[in-house]
Design a protein around this motif. Structure first.
Motif, PDB file in Angstrom:
ATOM      1  N   VAL A  10       0.841  -1.199   0.000  1.00 46.16           N
ATOM      2  CA  VAL A  10       0.000   0.000   0.000  1.00 46.16           C
ATOM      3  C   VAL A  10       0.876   1.249   0.000  1.00 46.16           C
ATOM      4  O   VAL A  10       0.606   2.222  -0.707  1.00 46.16           O
ATOM      5  CB  VAL A  10      -0.989  -0.011   1.192  1.00 46.16           C
ATOM      6  CG1 VAL A  10      -1.651   1.336   1.382  1.00 46.16           C
ATOM      7  CG2 VAL A  10      -2.035  -1.102   1.002  1.00 46.16           C
ATOM      8  N   ARG A  11       1.947   1.216   0.782  1.00 48.93           N
ATOM      9  CA  ARG A  11       2.844   2.378   0.831  1.00 48.93           C
ATOM     10  C   ARG A  11       3.499   2.625  -0.529  1.00 48.93           C
ATOM     11  O   ARG A  11       3.613   3.762  -0.976  1.00 48.93           O
ATOM     12  CB  ARG A  11       3.906   2.195   1.901  1.00 48.93           C
ATOM     13  CG  ARG A  11       4.803   3.416   2.015  1.00 48.93           C
ATOM     14  CD  ARG A  11       5.359   3.534   3.367  1.00 48.93           C
ATOM     15  NE  ARG A  11       6.136   4.765   3.466  1.00 48.93           N
ATOM     16  CZ  ARG A  11       6.693   5.186   4.559  1.00 48.93           C
ATOM     17  NH1 ARG A  11       6.531   4.504   5.661  1.00 48.93           N
ATOM     18  NH2 ARG A  11       7.381   6.297   4.573  1.00 48.93           N
ATOM     19  N   VAL A  12       3.925   1.546  -1.190  1.00 50.74           N
ATOM     20  CA  VAL A  12       4.534   1.692  -2.513  1.00 50.74           C
ATOM     21  C   VAL A  12       3.505   2.242  -3.504  1.00 50.74           C
ATOM     22  O   VAL A  12       3.804   3.165  -4.277  1.00 50.74           O
ATOM     23  CB  VAL A  12       5.126   0.349  -3.009  1.00 50.74           C
ATOM     24  CG1 VAL A  12       5.606   0.454  -4.450  1.00 50.74           C
ATOM     25  CG2 VAL A  12       6.271  -0.095  -2.102  1.00 50.74           C
ATOM     26  N   LEU A  13       2.292   1.717  -3.472  1.00 52.59           N
ATOM     27  CA  LEU A  13       1.242   2.213  -4.378  1.00 52.59           C
ATOM     28  C   LEU A  13       0.917   3.677  -4.094  1.00 52.59           C
ATOM     29  O   LEU A  13       0.745   4.472  -5.030  1.00 52.59           O
ATOM     30  CB  LEU A  13      -0.020   1.351  -4.249  1.00 52.59           C
ATOM     31  CG  LEU A  13       0.085  -0.070  -4.807  1.00 52.59           C
ATOM     32  CD1 LEU A  13      -1.141  -0.881  -4.406  1.00 52.59           C
ATOM     33  CD2 LEU A  13       0.259  -0.061  -6.314  1.00 52.59           C
TER      34      LEU A  13
ATOM     35  N   LEU B 123       3.571   5.768  -5.590  1.00 54.22           N
ATOM     36  CA  LEU B 123       3.404   5.873  -7.050  1.00 54.22           C
ATOM     37  C   LEU B 123       2.301   6.875  -7.400  1.00 54.22           C
ATOM     38  O   LEU B 123       2.405   7.604  -8.386  1.00 54.22           O
ATOM     39  CB  LEU B 123       3.109   4.497  -7.657  1.00 54.22           C
ATOM     40  CG  LEU B 123       4.255   3.489  -7.597  1.00 54.22           C
ATOM     41  CD1 LEU B 123       3.785   2.110  -8.025  1.00 54.22           C
ATOM     42  CD2 LEU B 123       5.427   3.954  -8.454  1.00 54.22           C
ATOM     43  N   HIS B 124       1.271   6.917  -6.570  1.00 52.22           N
ATOM     44  CA  HIS B 124       0.198   7.891  -6.781  1.00 52.22           C
ATOM     45  C   HIS B 124       0.719   9.313  -6.526  1.00 52.22           C
ATOM     46  O   HIS B 124       0.484  10.226  -7.321  1.00 52.22           O
ATOM     47  CB  HIS B 124      -0.993   7.592  -5.872  1.00 52.22           C
ATOM     48  CG  HIS B 124      -2.037   8.658  -5.881  1.00 52.22           C
ATOM     49  ND1 HIS B 124      -2.806   8.951  -6.991  1.00 52.22           N
ATOM     50  CD2 HIS B 124      -2.429   9.520  -4.917  1.00 52.22           C
ATOM     51  CE1 HIS B 124      -3.623   9.953  -6.705  1.00 52.22           C
ATOM     52  NE2 HIS B 124      -3.416  10.314  -5.448  1.00 52.22           N
TER      53      HIS B 124
ATOM     54  N   ARG C 240       2.704   8.568 -11.006  1.00 51.03           N
ATOM     55  CA  ARG C 240       2.754   7.367 -11.853  1.00 51.03           C
ATOM     56  C   ARG C 240       1.388   6.690 -11.959  1.00 51.03           C
ATOM     57  O   ARG C 240       1.098   6.041 -12.952  1.00 51.03           O
ATOM     58  CB  ARG C 240       3.769   6.362 -11.311  1.00 51.03           C
ATOM     59  CG  ARG C 240       5.185   6.801 -11.426  1.00 51.03           C
ATOM     60  CD  ARG C 240       5.682   6.571 -12.816  1.00 51.03           C
ATOM     61  NE  ARG C 240       7.099   6.912 -12.888  1.00 51.03           N
ATOM     62  CZ  ARG C 240       7.709   7.203 -14.007  1.00 51.03           C
ATOM     63  NH1 ARG C 240       7.043   7.193 -15.139  1.00 51.03           N
ATOM     64  NH2 ARG C 240       8.973   7.507 -13.999  1.00 51.03           N
ATOM     65  N   LEU C 241       0.594   6.809 -10.916  1.00 55.04           N
ATOM     66  CA  LEU C 241      -0.776   6.282 -10.904  1.00 55.04           C
ATOM     67  C   LEU C 241      -1.698   7.413 -10.443  1.00 55.04           C
ATOM     68  O   LEU C 241      -2.183   7.425  -9.321  1.00 55.04           O
ATOM     69  CB  LEU C 241      -0.895   5.083  -9.946  1.00 55.04           C
ATOM     70  CG  LEU C 241      -0.138   3.824 -10.323  1.00 55.04           C
ATOM     71  CD1 LEU C 241      -0.198   2.799  -9.207  1.00 55.04           C
ATOM     72  CD2 LEU C 241      -0.669   3.239 -11.614  1.00 55.04           C
TER      73      LEU C 241
ATOM     74  N   GLN D 224      -8.589   2.436  -4.864  1.00 57.03           N
ATOM     75  CA  GLN D 224      -8.583   1.603  -6.061  1.00 57.03           C
ATOM     76  C   GLN D 224      -7.918   2.410  -7.146  1.00 57.03           C
ATOM     77  O   GLN D 224      -8.016   3.638  -7.175  1.00 57.03           O
ATOM     78  CB  GLN D 224     -10.001   1.214  -6.463  1.00 57.03           C
ATOM     79  CG  GLN D 224     -10.642   0.270  -5.461  1.00 57.03           C
ATOM     80  CD  GLN D 224     -11.927  -0.333  -5.988  1.00 57.03           C
ATOM     81  OE1 GLN D 224     -12.627   0.264  -6.792  1.00 57.03           O
ATOM     82  NE2 GLN D 224     -12.234  -1.521  -5.522  1.00 57.03           N
ATOM     83  N   PHE D 225      -7.221   1.712  -8.028  1.00 54.41           N
ATOM     84  CA  PHE D 225      -6.437   2.383  -9.054  1.00 54.41           C
ATOM     85  C   PHE D 225      -7.016   2.107 -10.429  1.00 54.41           C
ATOM     86  O   PHE D 225      -7.604   1.058 -10.673  1.00 54.41           O
ATOM     87  CB  PHE D 225      -4.982   1.912  -8.977  1.00 54.41           C
ATOM     88  CG  PHE D 225      -4.323   2.272  -7.681  1.00 54.41           C
ATOM     89  CD1 PHE D 225      -3.647   3.473  -7.543  1.00 54.41           C
ATOM     90  CD2 PHE D 225      -4.398   1.436  -6.581  1.00 54.41           C
ATOM     91  CE1 PHE D 225      -3.056   3.833  -6.347  1.00 54.41           C
ATOM     92  CE2 PHE D 225      -3.807   1.780  -5.379  1.00 54.41           C
ATOM     93  CZ  PHE D 225      -3.140   2.987  -5.263  1.00 54.41           C
ATOM     94  N   SER D 226      -6.827   3.062 -11.325  1.00 57.42           N
ATOM     95  CA  SER D 226      -7.297   2.917 -12.692  1.00 57.42           C
ATOM     96  C   SER D 226      -6.630   1.711 -13.345  1.00 57.42           C
ATOM     97  O   SER D 226      -5.408   1.624 -13.417  1.00 57.42           O
ATOM     98  CB  SER D 226      -6.964   4.182 -13.489  1.00 57.42           C
ATOM     99  OG  SER D 226      -7.086   3.946 -14.870  1.00 57.42           O
ATOM    100  N   ARG D 227      -7.435   0.773 -13.804  1.00 58.68           N
ATOM    101  CA  ARG D 227      -6.917  -0.442 -14.429  1.00 58.68           C
ATOM    102  C   ARG D 227      -6.033  -0.095 -15.626  1.00 58.68           C
ATOM    103  O   ARG D 227      -4.961  -0.658 -15.818  1.00 58.68           O
ATOM    104  CB  ARG D 227      -8.071  -1.347 -14.859  1.00 58.68           C
ATOM    105  CG  ARG D 227      -7.627  -2.695 -15.431  1.00 58.68           C
ATOM    106  CD  ARG D 227      -8.817  -3.612 -15.681  1.00 58.68           C
ATOM    107  NE  ARG D 227      -9.554  -3.906 -14.473  1.00 58.68           N
ATOM    108  CZ  ARG D 227      -9.228  -4.835 -13.587  1.00 58.68           C
ATOM    109  NH1 ARG D 227      -8.158  -5.574 -13.772  1.00 58.68           N
ATOM    110  NH2 ARG D 227      -9.965  -5.044 -12.517  1.00 58.68           N
ATOM    111  N   GLN D 228      -6.472   0.869 -16.410  1.00 52.30           N
ATOM    112  CA  GLN D 228      -5.722   1.263 -17.601  1.00 52.30           C
ATOM    113  C   GLN D 228      -4.345   1.813 -17.216  1.00 52.30           C
ATOM    114  O   GLN D 228      -3.335   1.460 -17.827  1.00 52.30           O
ATOM    115  CB  GLN D 228      -6.516   2.313 -18.381  1.00 52.30           C
ATOM    116  CG  GLN D 228      -5.847   2.787 -19.641  1.00 52.30           C
ATOM    117  CD  GLN D 228      -6.690   3.833 -20.360  1.00 52.30           C
ATOM    118  OE1 GLN D 228      -7.828   4.109 -20.002  1.00 52.30           O
ATOM    119  NE2 GLN D 228      -6.109   4.437 -21.384  1.00 52.30           N
TER     120      GLN D 228
END
Length: 128
Positions: free
Chosen positions: A78-81, A84-85, A89-90, A100-104
């Motif tokens: 979760v921390r890495v994600l 990235l946000h 990057r996301l 939740q992150f954009s699948r695309q």
């Protein structure tokens, strides 16, 4: 009359065979019912996976798996994600606590990682 009742209720060879056949049929029906229940569960799982794949959003764990981030400890991936946000990057997320992150976007970032154009930090690198 009592004698007749006694004769009817006494087990005969034919009655024993009928009971044995009925017992076999009940056992077979129970086996088939168990197989049907397992099949229904598999179909539910398949439908759920299909719905997730069609969703424009990925859960945190799905995104981590797609990006090759270890998912052993939730706070780590979760921390890495979240990092990235934060660095863009996301950029597209839904939700606050359980994002939740954009699948695309996740798929695109995954492609860039596989091509070697992007390197993502590990949890250890983020906390030092």
């Amino acid at each position: 009359m009592t004698q007749q009742v006694h004769d009817i209720s006494a087990p005969t060879t034919d009655q024993e065979r009928i009971i044995a056949l009925l017992s076999l049929q009940v056992a077979e029906m129970q086996r088939q019912n168990k197989v049907l229940e397992q099949n229904n569960q598999l179909l539910k799982n398949l439908l759920s996976a299909q719905q997730r794949n069609n969703s424009p959003w990925m859960t945190q764990k799905e995104a981590a798996v797609e990006l090759g981030i270890a998912t052993k400890q939730k706070k780590h991936f979760v921390r890495v994600l979240n990092h990235l946000h934060e660095i863009g990057r996301l950029p597209t997320v839904q939700g606050v606590n359980n994002r939740q992150f954009s699948r695309q976007e996740v798929k695109e970032l995954s492609r860039k990682i596989q091509e070697g154009r992007v390197v993502i930090p590990t949890y250890t690198q983020l906390i030092t």
